[in-house]
Design a protein around this motif. Sequence first.
Motif, mmCIF file in Angstrom:
data_model
loop_
_atom_site.group_PDB
_atom_site.id
_atom_site.type_symbol
_atom_site.label_atom_id
_atom_site.label_comp_id
_atom_site.label_asym_id
_atom_site.label_seq_id
_atom_site.Cartn_x
_atom_site.Cartn_y
_atom_site.Cartn_z
ATOM 1 N N GLU A 109 40.906 56.555 29.028
ATOM 2 C CA GLU A 109 40.888 56.721 30.410
ATOM 3 C C GLU A 109 41.021 55.503 31.281
ATOM 4 N N GLN A 110 41.643 55.536 32.392
ATOM 5 C CA GLN A 110 42.202 54.394 33.185
ATOM 6 C C GLN A 110 41.179 54.142 33.871
ATOM 7 N N LEU A 111 40.673 52.885 33.749
ATOM 8 C CA LEU A 111 39.582 52.278 34.654
ATOM 9 C C LEU A 111 39.891 50.914 35.054
ATOM 10 N N PRO A 112 39.375 50.393 36.125
ATOM 11 C CA PRO A 112 39.479 48.889 36.565
ATOM 12 C C PRO A 112 39.002 47.887 35.623
ATOM 13 N N VAL A 113 39.672 46.589 35.800
ATOM 14 C CA VAL A 113 39.396 45.651 34.760
ATOM 15 C C VAL A 113 39.768 44.381 35.763
ATOM 16 N N THR A 114 39.086 43.094 35.504
ATOM 17 C CA THR A 114 39.465 42.079 36.097
ATOM 18 C C THR A 114 39.998 40.996 35.159
ATOM 19 N N VAL A 115 40.994 40.618 35.366
ATOM 20 C CA VAL A 115 41.641 39.535 34.573
ATOM 21 C C VAL A 115 41.984 38.048 34.979
ATOM 22 N N ASP A 116 42.157 37.286 34.304
ATOM 23 C CA ASP A 116 42.406 35.895 34.565
ATOM 24 C C ASP A 116 44.009 35.742 33.968
ATOM 25 N N LEU A 117 44.905 35.307 34.868
ATOM 26 C CA LEU A 117 46.320 35.092 34.400
ATOM 27 C C LEU A 117 46.253 33.643 33.962
ATOM 28 N N ALA A 118 47.055 33.549 32.859
ATOM 29 C CA ALA A 118 46.969 32.313 32.139
ATOM 30 C C ALA A 118 47.666 31.130 32.882
ATOM 31 N N GLU A 119 48.802 31.665 33.709
ATOM 32 C CA GLU A 119 49.575 30.499 34.264
ATOM 33 C C GLU A 119 49.271 30.768 35.548
ATOM 34 N N GLY A 120 49.847 29.716 36.463
ATOM 35 C CA GLY A 120 49.756 29.596 37.807
ATOM 36 C C GLY A 120 48.167 29.264 38.316
ATOM 37 N N GLY A 121 47.393 28.618 37.638
ATOM 38 C CA GLY A 121 46.264 28.058 37.798
ATOM 39 C C GLY A 121 45.009 29.090 37.813
ATOM 40 N N CYS A 122 45.288 29.988 36.877
ATOM 41 C CA CYS A 122 44.088 30.824 36.491
ATOM 42 C C CYS A 122 43.888 31.834 37.548
ATOM 43 N N ALA A 123 44.669 32.449 38.382
ATOM 44 C CA ALA A 123 44.491 33.418 39.357
ATOM 45 C C ALA A 123 43.570 34.542 38.608
ATOM 46 N N ARG A 124 42.703 35.002 39.576
ATOM 47 C CA ARG A 124 41.770 36.319 39.051
ATOM 48 C C ARG A 124 42.286 37.246 39.793
ATOM 49 N N VAL A 125 42.717 38.613 39.158
ATOM 50 C CA VAL A 125 43.429 39.806 39.790
ATOM 51 C C VAL A 125 42.622 40.950 39.096
ATOM 52 N N ASP A 126 42.597 42.026 40.075
ATOM 53 C CA ASP A 126 42.089 43.362 39.560
ATOM 54 C C ASP A 126 43.332 44.068 39.050
ATOM 55 N N ALA A 127 43.232 44.809 38.032
ATOM 56 C CA ALA A 127 44.142 45.762 37.529
ATOM 57 C C ALA A 127 43.416 47.080 36.983
ATOM 58 N N LEU A 128 44.328 47.616 36.374
ATOM 59 C CA LEU A 128 44.045 48.956 35.389
ATOM 60 C C LEU A 128 44.111 48.827 33.936
ATOM 61 N N ALA A 129 43.336 49.317 33.101
ATOM 62 C CA ALA A 129 43.434 49.098 31.672
ATOM 63 C C ALA A 129 43.141 50.497 31.237
ATOM 64 N N TYR A 130 43.637 50.737 30.112
ATOM 65 C CA TYR A 130 43.270 52.151 29.421
ATOM 66 C C TYR A 130 42.174 51.712 28.316
ATOM 67 N N TYR A 131 41.059 52.441 28.536
ATOM 68 C CA TYR A 131 39.997 52.239 27.927
ATOM 69 C C TYR A 131 39.540 53.348 26.978
ATOM 70 N N ALA A 132 38.842 53.184 25.652
ATOM 71 C CA ALA A 132 38.411 54.395 25.017
ATOM 72 C C ALA A 132 37.862 55.477 25.937
ATOM 73 N N HIS A 133 38.091 56.750 25.814
ATOM 74 C CA HIS A 133 37.095 57.796 26.738
ATOM 75 C C HIS A 133 35.748 57.531 26.178
ATOM 76 N N ARG A 134 35.272 57.706 27.392
ATOM 77 C CA ARG A 134 33.616 57.764 27.524
ATOM 78 C C ARG A 134 32.878 58.422 26.493
#
Length: 185
Positions: A109-134
């Motif tokens: 299932e497609q759900l939100p996730v917050t990630v930190d980018l490794a480059e560019g000063g570790c910017a934090r962004v919201d994205a989608l990820a594919y999680y195991a279905h609940r």
Amino acid sequence: MGTANDAPAGEVPLPLPPRRTLVFTYGTLKRGFSNHVLLQELARGGDASFVGAATTASRLPLVCGPYRVPFLLNLPGSGHRVAGELYAVTPRGLARLDELEGVSRAHYEQLPVTVDLAEGGCARVDALAYYAHRDYAGELWRRSGEKGYPEYSHAVAAGYVRRKDRPQDQTFLEQIRIFVSSQSN
């Protein structure tokens, strides 16, 4: 202030670029893994672009299911901060990813996730990820001994079986059910 489509009379309006969604990949869609060919195809068609290496902002379990298929579990606070890759994907590209991930068949299932980018000063962004279905995520966590991986590496993926090489007389959900009901390794 006009938009790209407010062209003067007699001129063809410029098409607006497609809206893009950030997608965090953590398993077989990453560079060097078997399903990355889909992202390469999407990139050639202008439907995906690599943003950068990223890590989940929160700890999440990353486990392997049947055939060493990776699953991110929506159990915040368990597991590790998971390393992966971030892509900007058009709606058409997202539909292709949904198809691969079996969203309509309750594989992921497609759900939100917050990630930190490794480059560019570790910017934090919201994205989608594919999680195991609940419906089976908790069972996968128990089956893994409530231990996850910080990254789906080639060592973790050792033994991965491509979809075409798996038993064709069972659905993927049946394969997951058999896996979670068997004893852990």
